[in-house]
Every structure is written in C-alpha cells, then in structure tokens.
Design a protein around this motif. Structure first.
Motif, PDB file in Angstrom:
ATOM      1  N   ARG A 567      73.440  54.817  47.390  1.00 50.53           N
ATOM      2  CA  ARG A 567      72.632  54.281  46.291  1.00 50.53           C
ATOM      3  C   ARG A 567      71.326  55.048  46.165  1.00 50.53           C
ATOM      4  N   ALA A 568      70.713  55.355  47.308  1.00 51.99           N
ATOM      5  CA  ALA A 568      69.451  56.090  47.283  1.00 51.99           C
ATOM      6  C   ALA A 568      69.648  57.510  46.760  1.00 51.99           C
ATOM      7  N   VAL A 569      70.645  58.201  47.276  1.00 57.17           N
ATOM      8  CA  VAL A 569      70.898  59.579  46.848  1.00 57.17           C
ATOM      9  C   VAL A 569      71.287  59.609  45.368  1.00 57.17           C
ATOM     10  N   ALA A 570      72.131  58.670  44.952  1.00 60.18           N
ATOM     11  CA  ALA A 570      72.607  58.670  43.565  1.00 60.18           C
ATOM     12  C   ALA A 570      71.468  58.485  42.579  1.00 60.18           C
ATOM     13  N   ILE A 571      70.541  57.577  42.868  1.00 63.68           N
ATOM     14  CA  ILE A 571      69.475  57.339  41.888  1.00 63.68           C
ATOM     15  C   ILE A 571      68.514  58.521  41.827  1.00 63.68           C
ATOM     16  N   VAL A 572      68.271  59.183  42.975  1.00 59.57           N
ATOM     17  CA  VAL A 572      67.428  60.383  42.959  1.00 59.57           C
ATOM     18  C   VAL A 572      68.114  61.490  42.150  1.00 59.57           C
ATOM     19  N   CYS A 573      69.424  61.629  42.324  1.00 54.65           N
ATOM     20  CA  CYS A 573      70.160  62.658  41.579  1.00 54.65           C
ATOM     21  C   CYS A 573      70.175  62.361  40.086  1.00 54.65           C
ATOM     22  N   ILE A 574      70.286  61.103  39.726  1.00 50.95           N
ATOM     23  CA  ILE A 574      70.280  60.737  38.310  1.00 50.95           C
ATOM     24  C   ILE A 574      68.960  61.133  37.669  1.00 50.95           C
ATOM     25  N   VAL A 575      67.860  60.707  38.278  1.00 51.58           N
ATOM     26  CA  VAL A 575      66.548  60.988  37.694  1.00 51.58           C
ATOM     27  C   VAL A 575      66.229  62.481  37.767  1.00 51.58           C
ATOM     28  N   GLY A 576      66.522  63.102  38.925  1.00 49.33           N
ATOM     29  CA  GLY A 576      66.237  64.524  39.062  1.00 49.33           C
ATOM     30  C   GLY A 576      66.996  65.370  38.065  1.00 49.33           C
ATOM     31  N   SER A 577      68.236  64.975  37.765  1.00 49.36           N
ATOM     32  CA  SER A 577      69.025  65.724  36.779  1.00 49.36           C
ATOM     33  C   SER A 577      68.483  65.528  35.374  1.00 49.36           C
TER      34      SER A 577
END
Length: 866
Positions: A567-577
């Motif tokens: 969950r933590a990695v996914a949300i960072v990847c969403i926003v970073g992308s």
C-alpha cells in the motif's frame, strides 16, 4: 397431547419443556411476524428433538431471542441433551467455547429454522445424568469456566420465580434480555411453566418498534438490568400508556435506592409492581426478591429468599461491620458445580451451598442488604478499599456514574462526567472519600460506562482503560491490560477484553496498519495471525518463541506486513508517476488486489451474516465519506469535477471519459465492487456458500470477472482498465489469495495471476510486471524484512493512502513547476494531514463501542423506528 421422545438412556429431561402441549391453543409466542400457539410450539419442539437423535449429545446453541433458537433450546432440554448456551451476539465467545468443549452438535443461526450441524453420529463426551445446561458467568469473553445446571435446578427456579411473581397464564412477558444470560433465560422458563406468553423480540426498549409490539401483544411484564432503566428514562417510559403492564422486574446489578423508590412510586401510580431481585448464574438465576410493598421503605435491600431457598451469614474477618458476613445460599436451584474442561461434564454435584462472595447483613425487618463484595476489597498503600462503596458515593453524593476496580498499583475509575466535571475533579472526590493519594487513582472519562452484553459492568475493561498511556512502553514490555488499552484506543471500543481479537472488535484495513505498528513496538515482534489471535495470547511464551528470527540490521530490525508495504509503495508510485518524477504505473490496480486481500481477512470472519453486512457497509462509508467531502471542497476551489464526481457516479455515467473526471475512478470502482460483494453476501445462500467454500467462491468470482476482462460478454464501450466491471477480477484474485491455506491453493492463484495480468495493459509490460510482482509478494511472503523507522514511514503512508490518492490531484500541480521532488513530498504530506484530520474528526463522534456496550440493546437502536 403431543408426546416427545423418551429421554436418552442414562439421562433426564426438563418437565417444563416436555409439558408445552398441555396449554393447547393458548398463545405461547408473540413476534413481529405473528403468534405461535403452545400446540404449534410443542410440535416444532418435537420435530427438532427427533432431529437431535436418541443418544445424549452436547448441543452448542448461540442464544438469541428468536423462535428458532428457543425451539432448539427447548427440544434439547425436553429430550435430554445437555445444552451449551453461548452468547449469540459474540462470535469470538462462540468460537472459543466450541474449541474448548468440542460439542457434538452445533446450531447455526438462520432466518427461519436454525441449521443443525451434526459433527458426529454419537458423542465424544460422558455426561452425568443430571446435567442439563452449561452457562458462562463471564459475559462474552468465551472463558471455558462454565456453570453446570441440572434439570431440577431449572425446574425448581422456574417454579420459585413463577410463585413469588404470581405469574398467570394470561401474562405476556417481553424478552428484553438475551436468552444466554441466566436472568433472560429465567424469564422464558418461568412464563412457559405457567402457560403464559412471551413477546419474543431482539428489539431494544429504546426502539419505538419495541413498544408498538409490546402494546399490540398486550404485554404485562418487563425485565431489566440497571442499564435498561437508563434507557427507559431516555425514551420517556414514565409517560407511556401501557394499560396491561402488571409488573417490572430488576436484577443484574445494584439499582441505586433513589431509582428504586422512583420506579416503585411510578408503578404504584400507574398500576404495576416493581420487583427488585438478586441472583447469580450459580443459583440458576434468582436467590432473593424484595416484595413490591417494601420497595419505597427499604430500597437498598435485596429482600427475602425466594420460595424454597434460605440464607445464612458466615462471619468474615475483613467485613468490618456488626452483623455483616458473607451471604451463603442453599436451595434446590444451587448449581451442580463448575466445569473447566469437557471431562467435568461427567461430574455429579460438587456444591451444596453457594458462597455468593457478597457481604451482607440482615435488617431488623428481616430483609437482607448487600453491603459489599468480598472479592473486590483491595489493599492499596496499606489502606483497605471497597471499590463498590466508591461507586455508590460518587453516584449518590455527586451524581457521577462510575465503575471502580482496584489492583496493587491503585484504584481504576471509569466515569461518565457531568457538566463541569473533569478527571481532576473526580479524582479529588475519590481522594476525599477513601484517603488514597491522587497518584494512586487513575481516572478515565467515557460517554458510556463499559458493559458486558448482559448489561453488567465490565470491570476487566475498566482496569484496561484506566491504565496510564502506554505510548512510551518499552518494546516487549506491554502487559495484557496495556494491550487491551491499546486496542480500545485505536479501535475506539470500550468492550475490549483479553479474549478479544482485532477482527472480532471490527478492525478493518484502515485501522490494521496503525495497530500492527503499535503492536510490534509493544511486543518487539509481530506475531503471526495476530489479527485473529486473542489479546491475552499475544504475549504467550509459545507465540514469542515462534516469532520469526531476524538477524539483519541492529536492534531496530523488524518485519513489515507485505500488504502494508504494498500500500505504501503503490501510493508513492501513483503520485510520483503523476508528478512525472518517475514512471512506475500500476499502483492503483495493485491496490485493488490488496483491497480484496484485506476484505477477506477483516470482513469475512466467522461473524453472523448481518454482522458481516454491517461491517462491510461501515467500511464502504469510511471510504466514501472522505472522498465526497474532499470532492465537494475541490469543486468549490475550481477543480474540473462535477456532481457525478461528488456522488461517485462518474465512472458509471461516463465510462468513456478520459478527462479530469476520471481521477477518482479507483475509489468509485472499489466502492462499486464492495457494494456488489455486499449484496451477494447479504443473500443467505451465498453467505452459506462462502463459509463452506471460502477458497472456492472467490475463485468462481475470478472466473466470472475474467469474462469481462477478456470481453467475452457484450459490454458498452468503456475505458477498459478503469471500469469496475473489468477490474473486478483483480479484487477477487486478492480475495482468493487471502483464503489460500495450502501450497496447491497458492500455486493455483499464482498461475492464474501470471496468466491473466499480461495483456491487461497493452503495450505496457513494465506496468504488468509491477502488478504481477506485487501480487506474488502478497501471496508468498506475509512479511518482509524491515526496520522500525521504515515501518513507521510505511505505516504512515499506507494508513493515509486513500487520502493521498484523493487529494494529490489538486495538490501536486501547485509546486509541479517548481520542483518535482518537492511536489511529490507536498502531496504526500498533505494527504497524511488530511487523513489525520479526518480520523480526529471521526473520533469526536460518539464512540461506537459506547453504543455497543449492551449488544442486545444496540440491536434495537440500529433499527429504524416504525
């Protein structure tokens, strides 16, 4: 007359359950659905008795005020089967007692006729011929200590109660208390004994529908514990027109003398009698009653022994009062003894006289008064303290409702404050009354006092809640009470006991992250399956020894739940992308699989169907409300959203739109999927199928979802990767992963994922690889090596992932032209702040645990008035 099967060889039966047919066409039960005559009730009891079979077997029955539960109860007692009557509204207690006593027959609630599960053709146990009923004295905790009651106990107590109440065959008593509680059960038995009627309902006295049913049924009797009378005050009972009411009974704890006087005088004006009663489960229910004519002149007394019973006072050195001793009761309703294990079911009588543990005296009028509790006297700093006396002083002199419990460290006080009173003022009053220093008194304020499902005070929770804040406790140093306090704080519950579990208390994926991090900090490790483990077992040596060894890093070495990490990695990847700092897409789709995984873990518990539906609905609300709130704000500040976004309908109304309106597709899709799943599991047949096939059902749903994923069914043209219909298979796949219990299960789920994820994102192999890798970690690695600082950061991001997703669309563009890393950091921090604010505002609402303190009462409160 209908004849029931003869009692099994070597056993007896309960006469009042066998004699139902003698009352013919008289009304036995009045429910919201209609009436049931004694003749019809006897027929149903006979049919069920035959289904239970001829040989004696232990029948586990979840108690509920329904026709189905009552029929099974009477059938078992009428045909000689010992009944283990458990709290029907507490799945944890049911599971705990089923594991401890290995019943031969388990009865499962159903809408109409309850389902009878026969675990074996005969019995695994040996029974004493007199054994009829097993009841718990510990509320909903699921403690294996049970009271063994005989057929003579049940019959004699029912006869005694029917005699002093003067029950007539024209009476109709409402079931205001749960059947698994000895007081509630005594109401049932005593009225059936006399051919009277029962207004059978699970509604609360706080529910308008209850009173409509009571009046329609021409109800004559009400029973209540002290908390029931608090509810009666709230609903304006004093002004109600109840022309047929004949008597009101009170037991289950001390009712303040002024309240006794108030209700006795009210009854005198309105034409009904108040019976104050005293009893214990060990005496089958009742030991004493106060004649109604004495209620206004002796409101502090419990009265005289019930017919057939007798009291004596045994001197007690620490009693500290002339004529005060421990109250000892003898009579035909005294239990056979306790059971701690299945082997004890073969025991005969081990108790002849019941030492109540209460300190009492006999007045000049021949009435008995309870003045304290022997086991509750504690010595703190050399002073002998009676917590019950402190409760009475706070109530009578200061108007503060409180529960007190003492231990070697001090006095714990949980109170409901009145205007102008805070912890310091309450502590000062306690200091003045008992002489203890302020440092030895711990005060905790709540909107409602913690109670067991029976309405009795929950002193174990009092001790847990009144502990000092344990935020600074050293790793591995938390005791059971500290952990109970932790659960109570994070889950906003007051009914936490050492037998509670995270899932049983209604924990979900939103509170799971915070709890797991705090728990690991307290214990020094995170036990496997901690979310389904009773709190009292989390610190057991066996579990600590079984904790995975971690040698990497230094003292800060920890493990991190894979679902939290994803969950933590996914949300960072969403926003970073979206910020274009890097290009790692697929986070939202991975979160859908994690959502299905957590749905299966936290919502598909052993709880009954209605409770599952309620919890799922609450989870949907916890997702939808922050989304609607933020969307409304975004519209006000000029975001390119419209009303379809505000009402979470954009994905359904405009499936081809690829503009800003599509931003919230993930939230909308998740809500649609949860609503569809909720509708499915609300169906009794699907609920039963999921319980029988916990792995097979989600696999079938995966197959169903793949029909739309591969466009094998005709659908309107839409955005393929953002539509709830076409991404549902990912949610179902996560669900199946959570229910994978064997190596073949996990292999099948893995093969399915590896076969179906490729091709879902045409031309984006990196996106597919990201989703597939995350899913494989979820299936095969429950935890990942980590560090406590990493855990804190991951936990913060995971717990705030929904808020970050909602808000980042409006936040990151503000600094996007200045610095992409700063833009990412700002979006993450703002989302975390929004999550914290939302959580803080939610906690200001009345705690659901306060409303759930008395579960049978709450069931009525949840229903809409008619």
């Amino acid at each position: 007359m209908t004849l029931l099967p003869a009692p099994p060889t070597g056993g007896h039966a309960l006469p009042l359950a066998q004699g139902l047919a003698q009352y013919g066409d008289r009304t036995a039960l009045v429910t919201a659905e209609g009436e049931v005559s004694y003749r019809e009730l006897a027929r149903r009891v006979e049919d069920t008795a035959r289904r239970l079979g001829p040989g004696r077997r232990l029948v586990l029955l979840p108690g509920a005020n329904t026709v189905g539960a009552l029929v099974v109860h009477l059938a078992a007692l009428a045909s000689g089967h010992p009944v283990l009557l458990v709290p029907g509204d507490h799945p944890e207690a049911v599971e705990s007692l089923a594991a401890a006593y290995d019943p031969d027959v388990v009865v499962h609630p159903a809408a109409d006729e309850w389902r009878i599960e026969e675990r074996r053709p005969g019995s695994a146990h040996s029974f004493h011929p007199d054994l009829a009923l097993l009841l718990s004295t510990s509320g909903s905790t699921g403690s294996p200590k049970l009271v063994r009651l005989s057929y003579d106990n049940l019959q004699a107590n029912a006869e005694s109660i029917a005699t002093y109440l003067g029950i007539r065959d024209t009476d109709r008593a409402a079931t205001t208390l749960p059947m698994h509680y000895c007081y509630g059960l005594s109401v049932v038995h005593s009225h059936l004994l006399r051919g009277a009627g029962l207004v059978l309902t699970e509604l609360s006295v706080a529910d308008t529908c209850f009173w409509h049913l009571f009046r329609t049924a021409r109800g004559t009797a009400l029973a209540g514990v002290p908390y029931t009378f608090d509810l009666l005050d709230r609903v304006g009972f004093a002004d109600m027109d109840l022309p047929h009411l004949r008597y009101v009974t009170q037991a289950g704890g001390r009712l303040a003398p002024d309240r006794v006087v108030h209700y006795a005088e009210l009854g005198r004006r309105r034409g009904w009698d108040l019976f104050v009663m005293y009893g214990q489960t060990e005496a089958t229910a009742r030991m004493a009653y106060l004649p109604p004519e004495l209620a206004t002149t002796h409101p502090g007394a419990v009265g005289v022994p019930v017919p057939g019973g007798a009291f004596s006072l045994d001197p007690v050195e620490e009693a500290g009062g002339e004529g005060v001793g421990e109250l000892v009761y003898t009579g035909p309703n005294v239990m056979l003894g306790y059971a701690h294990t299945p082997d004890d079911l073969a025991l005969g009588r081990t108790v002849d006289a019941l030492r109540t543990g209460d300190l009492a005296r006999r007045t000049d009028a021949g009435l008995y008064e309870i003045v304290g509790r022997r086991s509750r006297f504690v010595k703190i700093l050399g002073l002998r303290i009676d917590p019950q006396r402190i409760e009475a002083i706070l109530e009578e002199r200061h108007g503060v409702s409180a529960l007190c419990a003492g231990d070697d460290e001090g006095l714990a006080v949980v109170a409901v404050p009145k205007p102008g009173w805070d912890e310091r003022r309450i502590r000062r009053r306690v200091v003045d009354e008992c002489g203890l220093p302020a440092r030895a008194i711990r005060v905790h304020l709540l909107p409602e006092l913690p109670r067991l499902p029976t309405g009795k005070p929950d002193y174990r929770t009092v001790r847990a809640l009144a502990r000092p804040d344990d935020a600074g406790a050293p790793a591995g140093g938390a005791g059971t009470d500290d952990l109970c306090a932790l659960y109570a704080r994070i889950l906003d519950r007051t009914d936490v006991t050492p037998d509670s579990t995270f899932v049983g208390l209604g924990g979900d994926s939103l509170s799971y992250v915070e709890m797991s991090l705090h728990l690991e900090e307290r214990l020094g490790h995170l036990p496997a399956s901690w979310h389904t483990t009773p709190i009292g077992e989390l610190r057991s040596p066996a579990r600590k020894a079984a904790a995975p060894r971690r040698s990497w890093g230094r003292a800060g070495g920890r493990s991190l739940e894979t679902s939290v990490a994803l969950r933590a990695v996914a949300i960072v990847c969403i926003v970073g992308s979206h910020v274009r700092l890097f290009e790692i897409r697929g986070g939202a789709h991975l979160l859908l699989a994690v959502a299905g995984f957590n749905f299966a873990r936290f919502l598909l518990t052993s709880a009954e169907r209605r409770e599952r539906v309620r919890r799922t609905g609450r989870s949907i609300a916890r997702i939808a409300l922050p989304c609607v709130t933020w969307t409304a704000f975004a519209i006000l500040i000029g975001a390119d959203y419209d009303l379809s976004n505000l009402f979470l309908l954009h994905n359904a109304l405009f499936p081809q739109d690829m503009g800003p309106g599509l931003h919230l597709w993930f939230v909308e899709a998740l809500i649609y999927i949860l609503l569809a799943t909720l509708a499915l599991l609300a169906l009794p047949a699907l609920d039963r199928a999921e319980r029988r096939l916990p792995y097979g059902l989600p696999l079938a749903l995966v197959a169903l979802g793949l029909l739309t994923r591969y466009e094998l069914v005709g659908l309107p043209e839409r955005s393929h990767i953002t539509d709830a219909v076409t991404v549902f298979w990912l949610f179902a796949l996560g669900w199946a992963a959570a229910k994978s219990r064997t190596l073949p299960h996990r292999l099948l789920v893995t093969v399915t994922a590896l076969a179906t994820i490729p091709g879902f994102f045409p031309g984006e192999p990196r996106r597919e690889a990201f989703v597939a890798l995350g899913f494989l970690l979820l299936v095969w690695f429950p935890t990942l090596p980590s560090h406590h600082r990493v855990n804190q950061l991951a936990g913060l991001l995971a717990a705030s992932s929904l808020s970050i997703y909602l808000t980042h669309w409006q936040i990151y563009p503000v600094l996007d032209d200045v610095s992409e890393p700063l833009s990412l950091l700002t979006a993450l921090l703002f989302g975390i702040a929004y999550a914290k604010t939302s959580d803080r505002l939610t906690r200001k609402l009345p705690p659901r645990s306060a409303l759930a303190a008395l579960r049978p009462e709450l069931r009525g409160l949840r229903r809409k008035p008619s």
